[in-house]
Design a protein around this motif. Structure first.
Motif, PDB file in Angstrom:
ATOM      1  N   TRP A 156       0.838  -1.202   0.000  1.00 12.26           N
ATOM      2  CA  TRP A 156       0.000   0.000   0.000  1.00 12.26           C
ATOM      3  C   TRP A 156       0.871   1.249   0.000  1.00 12.26           C
ATOM      4  O   TRP A 156       0.607   2.208  -0.742  1.00 12.26           O
ATOM      5  N   LEU A 157       1.945   1.267   0.808  1.00 11.71           N
ATOM      6  CA  LEU A 157       2.846   2.418   0.849  1.00 11.71           C
ATOM      7  C   LEU A 157       3.584   2.591  -0.476  1.00 11.71           C
ATOM      8  O   LEU A 157       3.804   3.722  -0.937  1.00 11.71           O
ATOM      9  N   GLU A 158       3.954   1.481  -1.091  1.00 11.21           N
ATOM     10  CA  GLU A 158       4.632   1.552  -2.383  1.00 11.21           C
ATOM     11  C   GLU A 158       3.709   2.133  -3.451  1.00 11.21           C
ATOM     12  O   GLU A 158       4.124   2.992  -4.252  1.00 11.21           O
ATOM     13  N   THR A 159       2.453   1.689  -3.473  1.00  9.75           N
ATOM     14  CA  THR A 159       1.487   2.226  -4.437  1.00  9.75           C
ATOM     15  C   THR A 159       1.230   3.704  -4.186  1.00  9.75           C
ATOM     16  O   THR A 159       1.113   4.493  -5.127  1.00  9.75           O
ATOM     17  N   LEU A 160       1.143   4.092  -2.911  1.00  7.54           N
ATOM     18  CA  LEU A 160       0.925   5.497  -2.569  1.00  7.54           C
ATOM     19  C   LEU A 160       2.082   6.361  -3.062  1.00  7.54           C
ATOM     20  O   LEU A 160       1.872   7.464  -3.600  1.00  7.54           O
ATOM     21  N   ALA A 161       3.310   5.871  -2.907  1.00 11.12           N
ATOM     22  CA  ALA A 161       4.474   6.625  -3.368  1.00 11.12           C
ATOM     23  C   ALA A 161       4.460   6.785  -4.886  1.00 11.12           C
ATOM     24  O   ALA A 161       4.769   7.859  -5.418  1.00 11.12           O
ATOM     25  N   ILE A 162       4.077   5.729  -5.593  1.00  7.17           N
ATOM     26  CA  ILE A 162       4.035   5.789  -7.062  1.00  7.17           C
ATOM     27  C   ILE A 162       2.934   6.743  -7.523  1.00  7.17           C
ATOM     28  O   ILE A 162       3.135   7.586  -8.409  1.00  7.17           O
ATOM     29  N   ALA A 163       1.729   6.601  -6.913  1.00 11.37           N
ATOM     30  CA  ALA A 163       0.587   7.418  -7.341  1.00 11.37           C
ATOM     31  C   ALA A 163       0.793   8.893  -7.038  1.00 11.37           C
ATOM     32  O   ALA A 163       0.246   9.758  -7.749  1.00 11.37           O
ATOM     33  N   SER A 164       1.560   9.236  -5.999  1.00 15.56           N
ATOM     34  CA  SER A 164       1.759  10.634  -5.623  1.00 15.56           C
ATOM     35  C   SER A 164       2.879  11.307  -6.410  1.00 15.56           C
ATOM     36  O   SER A 164       2.988  12.532  -6.389  1.00 15.56           O
ATOM     37  N   THR A 165       3.693  10.532  -7.122  1.00 14.59           N
ATOM     38  CA  THR A 165       4.821  11.108  -7.863  1.00 14.59           C
ATOM     39  C   THR A 165       4.766  10.833  -9.351  1.00 14.59           C
ATOM     40  O   THR A 165       5.596  11.356 -10.103  1.00 14.59           O
ATOM     41  N   THR A 166       3.816  10.002  -9.807  1.00 12.12           N
ATOM     42  CA  THR A 166       3.762   9.596 -11.210  1.00 12.12           C
ATOM     43  C   THR A 166       2.378   9.875 -11.784  1.00 12.12           C
ATOM     44  O   THR A 166       1.364   9.641 -11.112  1.00 12.12           O
ATOM     45  N   VAL A 167       2.346  10.340 -13.013  1.00 13.00           N
ATOM     46  CA  VAL A 167       1.081  10.562 -13.717  1.00 13.00           C
ATOM     47  C   VAL A 167       0.679   9.267 -14.417  1.00 13.00           C
ATOM     48  O   VAL A 167       1.482   8.701 -15.160  1.00 13.00           O
ATOM     49  N   PRO A 168      -0.523   8.765 -14.187  1.00 14.09           N
ATOM     50  CA  PRO A 168      -0.924   7.503 -14.830  1.00 14.09           C
ATOM     51  C   PRO A 168      -0.998   7.655 -16.343  1.00 14.09           C
ATOM     52  O   PRO A 168      -1.444   8.685 -16.863  1.00 14.09           O
ATOM     53  N   GLU A 169      -0.549   6.634 -17.054  1.00 14.79           N
ATOM     54  CA  GLU A 169      -0.531   6.672 -18.510  1.00 14.79           C
ATOM     55  C   GLU A 169      -1.906   6.387 -19.103  1.00 14.79           C
ATOM     56  O   GLU A 169      -2.255   6.919 -20.155  1.00 14.79           O
ATOM     57  N   THR A 170      -2.670   5.534 -18.461  1.00  9.90           N
ATOM     58  CA  THR A 170      -4.003   5.184 -18.962  1.00  9.90           C
ATOM     59  C   THR A 170      -5.009   5.239 -17.816  1.00  9.90           C
ATOM     60  O   THR A 170      -4.639   5.267 -16.634  1.00  9.90           O
ATOM     61  N   GLU A 171      -6.274   5.232 -18.184  1.00 10.46           N
ATOM     62  CA  GLU A 171      -7.337   5.220 -17.175  1.00 10.46           C
ATOM     63  C   GLU A 171      -7.341   3.915 -16.399  1.00 10.46           C
ATOM     64  O   GLU A 171      -7.628   3.885 -15.203  1.00 10.46           O
ATOM     65  N   ALA A 172      -6.983   2.820 -17.080  1.00  4.38           N
ATOM     66  CA  ALA A 172      -6.943   1.517 -16.409  1.00  4.38           C
ATOM     67  C   ALA A 172      -5.862   1.502 -15.333  1.00  4.38           C
ATOM     68  O   ALA A 172      -6.052   0.946 -14.250  1.00  4.38           O
ATOM     69  N   GLN A 173      -4.710   2.114 -15.630  1.00  3.95           N
ATOM     70  CA  GLN A 173      -3.642   2.167 -14.637  1.00  3.95           C
ATOM     71  C   GLN A 173      -4.054   3.007 -13.437  1.00  3.95           C
ATOM     72  O   GLN A 173      -3.788   2.642 -12.286  1.00  3.95           O
ATOM     73  N   ALA A 174      -4.708   4.124 -13.692  1.00  2.00           N
ATOM     74  CA  ALA A 174      -5.177   4.961 -12.591  1.00  2.00           C
ATOM     75  C   ALA A 174      -6.184   4.217 -11.719  1.00  2.00           C
ATOM     76  O   ALA A 174      -6.157   4.317 -10.489  1.00  2.00           O
ATOM     77  N   LYS A 175      -7.081   3.460 -12.378  1.00  2.00           N
ATOM     78  CA  LYS A 175      -8.071   2.700 -11.616  1.00  2.00           C
ATOM     79  C   LYS A 175      -7.401   1.611 -10.780  1.00  2.00           C
ATOM     80  O   LYS A 175      -7.823   1.343  -9.642  1.00  2.00           O
ATOM     81  N   SER A 176      -6.356   0.957 -11.339  1.00  2.00           N
ATOM     82  CA  SER A 176      -5.662  -0.088 -10.575  1.00  2.00           C
ATOM     83  C   SER A 176      -4.990   0.501  -9.338  1.00  2.00           C
ATOM     84  O   SER A 176      -5.015  -0.103  -8.268  1.00  2.00           O
ATOM     85  N   TRP A 177      -4.399   1.697  -9.475  1.00  2.00           N
ATOM     86  CA  TRP A 177      -3.798   2.351  -8.308  1.00  2.00           C
ATOM     87  C   TRP A 177      -4.868   2.684  -7.271  1.00  2.00           C
ATOM     88  O   TRP A 177      -4.678   2.486  -6.078  1.00  2.00           O
ATOM     89  N   GLN A 178      -5.970   3.201  -7.770  1.00  2.00           N
ATOM     90  CA  GLN A 178      -7.053   3.567  -6.850  1.00  2.00           C
ATOM     91  C   GLN A 178      -7.592   2.347  -6.113  1.00  2.00           C
ATOM     92  O   GLN A 178      -7.860   2.407  -4.906  1.00  2.00           O
TER      93      GLN A 178
END
Length: 634
Positions: free
Chosen positions: A244-266
């Motif tokens: 969860w912490l790893e995903t939070l770090a990625i989502a807070s510093t990286t722009v998702p390339e696709t909507e599917a990737q953003a949904k997977s992070w969410q």
């Protein structure tokens, strides 16, 4: 199945709880996580997935390569065996789920290829609609003329006509088979026309809007099944929240390339990880030792943890079971092992932690629980005799096969000697109270249909006469307690509204629910079993619910798209509000309650396919009749 599960709290001092927590959370659960990951990363995994099973002994081989790892060393041997069994069970269940989803996807895909509008069928066949209907009439006439089974002899009585739903199911199966076997375009188009219209002919013009909605519903089902088949692999429990912490770090510093990737992070960030480790299973009943301490409190010790003892705390309804466990072991010790543990009332045990609320050390915060699987037949002398005969016949069969081989080595001779000794001890039963076994009438069945608005509807059916003796609605089943159902619905909606408000404010939104729903389930199960006893039913037929979630979700999504055809956000909001407005029951929990209550009495449980169409009473009746007919085929 005559087995049920009971539970109790385990009370021990803090040092014992701490040591057990550290073994389960810091060693056993990480070992299970590692085994799950290694299986999924194996180069032959796709082959295993296609076969639907893992090679025998694979998990044990992977464990052998990890047992010397200092991260997992120092566990009792039963903990290692429990980890191997649990990983095997997880992948067995996952493979079965994937196989079922793949089977459904293939069927839905074939049906979508066949599902065409009248205009498309006319264009494909190259004939007019009237010619197509005429061809469909001929096919239906030929199908009706073909006997499905040999005609019964003339006994002077007028034969009963089959039910319309039974006839429709038989015709649809025959039409699907004929479609697969035929290569003629006109014949296939006519069969598709019949199947689309429920195996009937119609002169009405097709409504393009309704057909588009129907086709879209099938497309949504295929899309959802495809997404589920490509879902993530089985993973373990992340007790440290590292993922969860790893995903939070990625989502807070990286722009998702696709909507599917953003949904997977969410999805990863919103998912609440488990706070307790995997349970530890003791699959041998003699791994648990029962005794009473100086305060006359019933206690238990576990193999591998013999230096620690745990006190049993449970309610009065279940204390008799735990006292029976102690009694069985005492009888065996007093007879100097002249009784067999295969006739112990206790079958298996499982240690698990239940999540608690608050702050503090996890071994103080969470509750330690023991789950015990018992065979209800072994409570009485008559049931024990029944189990004894089954086990004796099984052992005799094994001994006969082993002796037929000839030229036995030492290990095989030792095996035969052990089995012969077990057979001798089995024939020395435990002294137990007498109670006549339940005897139901084979042709009387109780069908239980489940639904959204009405959680349970009962039909008591005489299968020989193909008629219902009585019906019971959910209101009749609950009687004076029916108001509890409305209260539980209101509570569920209130929690949903509070959760939604909290989510808007980014506040804590994991609101727990009371045990009212579970209590209503127990009331329903108790009354259903009581009805089965009253009418001396041989079995209770429960539906398979594997497809129900997909059917409901697809209907809701199709309705949302119809209301908001071009507004995606509006579709999501409409579907969400519709899901909140309807009542969603925990059908799995209700089924388990019915199974548990029926096992105590000795009533058999059968599973059937619940019809999609018809009233709840008709669904329950048809399911019971179909289950009885399937017995005759077997």
């Amino acid at each position: 199945m005559s087995q049920i599960t009971i539970q109790c709290r385990l009370i021990a001092n803090e040092s014992t709880r701490r040591q057990l927590w550290e073994l389960m959370a810091q060693k056993n659960t990480p070992l299970i996580n590692e085994l799950l990951e290694r299986v999924g990363q194996h180069p032959d995994f796709l082959t295993w997935r296609q076969n639907g099973k893992l090679p025998p002994g694979l998990i044990k081989q992977l464990y052998e390569s990890l047992k010397t790892d200092p991260r997992y060393a120092g566990q009792p041997s039963r903990f290692y065996m429990s980890a191997i069994a649990l990983v095997n069970y997880i992948y067995k269940s996952w493979f079965a789920l994937m196989k079922r989803l793949q089977y459904q996807l293939e069927g839905k895909t074939r049906w979508l290829e066949m599902l065409k509008s009248d205009a498309e069928l006319v264009e494909t066949s190259g004939v007019t609609l009237e010619t197509l209907r005429h061809q469909a009439t001929e096919i239906l006439t030929q199908l009706t003329a073909q006997p499905d089974s040999p005609k019964p002899k003339n006994t002077g009585k007028k034969a009963k006509k089959p039910k319309a739903s039974e006839s429709d199911r038989t015709q649809s199966h025959s039409l699907f088979a004929a479609y697969r076997q035929s290569e003629d375009t006109l014949t296939r188009s006519a069969i598709a026309y019949l199947l689309k219209n429920g195996c009937k002919l119609t002169d009405k013009e097709e409504d393009p809007e309704k057909f588009a909605k129907r086709r879209r519903r099938v497309e949504i089902q295929i899309q959802r099944l495809t997404e589920q088949l490509t879902a993530r692999m089985p993973k373990g429990r992340d007790l440290t929240n590292a993922q969860w912490l790893e995903t939070l770090a990625i989502a807070s510093t990286t722009v998702p390339e696709t909507e599917a990737q953003a949904k997977s992070w969410q999805d990863r960030l919103l998912k609440q990880s488990s706070a307790v480790p995997f349970p530890v299973t003791y699959e041998t009943n003699e791994d648990l030792t029962w005794f009473k301490n100086t305060s006359n409190r019933l206690c238990v010790k576990f193999n591998g943890l013999s230096e620690h003892s745990f006190q049993i705390y449970c309610d009065q309804r279940q204390i008799l079971w735990f006292e029976r466990f102690l009694e069985d072991q005492q009888i065996k010790r007093a007879s100097k092992n002249q009784h067999s543990s295969s006739l112990f009332t206790l079958r298996t045990g499982r240690i698990a932690w239940q999540e608690g609320e608050g702050k503090g050390e996890p071994w103080n915060l969470h509750r330690l629980t023991l789950y015990c699987t018992v065979d209800t037949r072994l409570w009485t002398a008559e049931g024990t005799e029944q189990v004894k005969e089954e086990k004796a016949a099984e052992i005799a069969k094994v001994l006969t096969k082993a002796k037929e081989k000839g030229n036995l080595n030492e290990n095989q001779q030792a095996f035969i000697q052990r089995k012969s000794s077990t057979l001798t001890r089995i024939n020395n039963p435990f002294p137990r109270p007498s109670k006549p076994l339940y005897q139901g009438q084979p042709h009387i069945l109780v069908g239980v249909s489940l639904g959204l608005e009405k959680p349970a509807t009962v039909a008591v059916v005489d299968a020989i006469a193909s008629q219902a003796l009585t019906y019971r609605s959910v209101k009749q089943l609950l009687g004076k307690n029916y108001h509890l159902l409305n209260r539980q619905r209101q509570e569920k909606q209130r929690n949903s509204q509070q959760r939604r408000s909290a989510q808007k404010q980014a506040a804590y939104n994991h609101f727990g629910e009371s045990e009212l729903g579970e209590y209503v389930d127990r009331l329903l199960a108790k009354e259903i079993v009581a009805i089965a006893q009253t009418y001396q039913a041989s079995s209770i037929v429960l539906p398979k619910l594997g497809d129900m979630r997909e059917i409901v979700q697809s209907e809701i999504q199709a309705l949302a798209e119809q209301k908001c055809p071009e507004y995606l956000e509006g579709q999501r909001n409409y579907a969400k509000q519709y899901r909140v407005s309807i009542h969603q029951w925990s059908y799995g929990r209700l089924i388990e309650c019915i199974k548990s209550q029926a096992a105590k009495i000795g009533i058999a449980i059968e599973e059937g396919q619940q019809p999609v169409r018809g009233s709840p009473q008709e669904k329950a009746r048809e399911m019971a009749i179909a289950s009885y007919q399937s017995r005759a085929k077997i």
